[in-house]
Write a protein that holds these residues in place. Sequence first.
Motif, PDB file in Angstrom:
ATOM      1  N   GLY A 222      58.978  34.287  32.067  1.00 33.26           N
ATOM      2  CA  GLY A 222      57.697  34.535  32.721  1.00 33.26           C
ATOM      3  C   GLY A 222      56.499  34.151  31.877  1.00 33.26           C
TER       4      GLY A 222
ATOM      5  N   ALA B 147      64.294  35.802  33.976  1.00 34.97           N
ATOM      6  CA  ALA B 147      63.382  36.943  34.116  1.00 34.97           C
ATOM      7  C   ALA B 147      63.927  38.137  33.354  1.00 34.97           C
ATOM      8  CB  ALA B 147      63.189  37.308  35.583  1.00 34.97           C
ATOM      9  N   ASN B 148      63.058  38.756  32.559  1.00 36.04           N
ATOM     10  CA  ASN B 148      63.355  40.027  31.893  1.00 36.04           C
ATOM     11  C   ASN B 148      62.359  41.057  32.421  1.00 36.04           C
ATOM     12  OD1 ASN B 148      65.369  39.511  29.419  1.00 36.04           O
ATOM     13  ND2 ASN B 148      64.013  37.747  29.637  1.00 36.04           N
ATOM     14  N   LEU B 149      62.788  41.880  33.354  1.00 41.16           N
ATOM     15  CA  LEU B 149      61.891  42.840  33.996  1.00 41.16           C
ATOM     16  C   LEU B 149      61.738  44.086  33.130  1.00 41.16           C
ATOM     17  CD1 LEU B 149      63.298  42.651  37.649  1.00 41.16           C
ATOM     18  CD2 LEU B 149      61.575  41.180  36.560  1.00 41.16           C
TER      19      LEU B 149
ATOM     20  N   GLU C 207      55.641  45.553  35.839  1.00 36.25           N
ATOM     21  CA  GLU C 207      55.371  44.892  34.566  1.00 36.25           C
ATOM     22  C   GLU C 207      54.367  45.746  33.801  1.00 36.25           C
ATOM     23  OE1 GLU C 207      55.772  41.989  31.615  1.00 36.25           O
ATOM     24  OE2 GLU C 207      56.954  42.358  33.429  1.00 36.25           O
TER      25      GLU C 207
ATOM     26  N   GLN D  64      53.192  35.105  35.237  1.00 36.10           N
ATOM     27  CA  GLN D  64      54.410  35.780  34.802  1.00 36.10           C
ATOM     28  C   GLN D  64      55.039  36.572  35.939  1.00 36.10           C
ATOM     29  OE1 GLN D  64      53.768  38.551  31.580  1.00 36.10           O
ATOM     30  NE2 GLN D  64      55.952  38.818  31.194  1.00 36.10           N
TER      31      GLN D  64
ATOM     32  N   HIS E 129      56.405  34.315  38.708  1.00 37.67           N
ATOM     33  CA  HIS E 129      57.649  33.713  38.213  1.00 37.67           C
ATOM     34  C   HIS E 129      58.810  34.694  38.406  1.00 37.67           C
ATOM     35  CE1 HIS E 129      60.265  31.493  35.305  1.00 37.67           C
ATOM     36  NE2 HIS E 129      60.695  32.722  35.030  1.00 37.67           N
ATOM     37  N   TYR E 130      58.590  35.950  38.061  1.00 40.90           N
ATOM     38  CA  TYR E 130      59.646  36.957  38.226  1.00 40.90           C
ATOM     39  C   TYR E 130      59.991  37.165  39.701  1.00 40.90           C
ATOM     40  CZ  TYR E 130      59.037  38.336  33.316  1.00 40.90           C
ATOM     41  OH  TYR E 130      58.992  38.356  31.943  1.00 40.90           O
TER      42      TYR E 130
ATOM     43  N   THR F  22      63.722  36.809  41.298  1.00 44.64           N
ATOM     44  CA  THR F  22      64.360  37.960  41.940  1.00 44.64           C
ATOM     45  C   THR F  22      64.400  37.866  43.462  1.00 44.64           C
ATOM     46  OG1 THR F  22      62.252  39.153  42.038  1.00 44.64           O
ATOM     47  CG2 THR F  22      63.619  39.489  40.073  1.00 44.64           C
TER      48      THR F  22
END
Length: 311
Positions: A26, A100-102, A114, A138, A141-142, A146
């Motif tokens: 992101g 993605a790292n949520l 976020e 960012q 992008h997520y 998802t």
Amino acid sequence: MVQNFVSTAEMSRDEWLEARRSGIGGSDAAVILGFNKRKSPFQLYLDKTGGPLEETDNEFIYWGNVLEDVVAKEFQARTGKRVRRMNKMLRHPEYDFMTANLDRVIVGEKAFLECKTTSAYKVGEWDGEDIPAAYLCQVQHYMAVTGFEKAYIAVLIGGNKYVWKEIKRDQELIDIMIDREKDFWENHVLAEIPPEIDGSDAAVEFISHRYKENPGEVVMLDSEKEKIIEALDNVKAEIKALKELENKYTNQLKMSLETASEGLTEHYKLTYKTINQTRLDSKKIKEELPNIFAKYSNTSSYRKFGYKKVN
């Protein structure tokens, strides 16, 4: 939409940073679209192709991680929504270079949270419905990765102002992002062709390392390089003029202070103080103690760039 994923629960930070090299995250999206003022596409290219890993002892990163849980808990308190961690690095089901790292997912909703922290100087960027462009990239992008239709962003500003906002999916922006990210990944990272060089420290280091050998041959350059030289000439002339102007203003202020060590205006404080420094006289040591000088000296080599007009 179902994503592939890698568990990050047991990863160290260095392992997590290494895993990020396998795709575009992101924060990378904002760099590719030109909304990150601290990082360029060229620097991102170096990150993805084996450049040095991000420093892990950065205070800003450390406190951002520490306060993430505080921001998430406050979001629950203010909204009544429940959140949970997702210790996974997700991948887009079609474009597997998109990751993605949520920070958190919202329980009972197809949405995520976020969490951010920022300084009090950035408060204006969060006025009304405003969201900094880099963070908007960012989050979108997520949502692309998802498949979610909305997200929430919460920020602690200056340690004492809390803001949270809902963000709807923007498919038009997502389509643009996918095209730009795909181009960057396939035509630069995978092809090992760097994007246009820039003036960052990373670019300087890259060139110094890659082209450190100097066999001495002469090459002919095209007319485009002459245009760059002319542009460089103009920049140097501007820098010289600005430096002279800087010296002029500095000297005027020094003259106004005379022998005083400090001066005050309505909005500024000036200082003009004596500083004592002790330095080794290498020339004298070389003359009087040549053996000592030789023992504690080392020789390094570098390539010096220069140019001059020949006709």
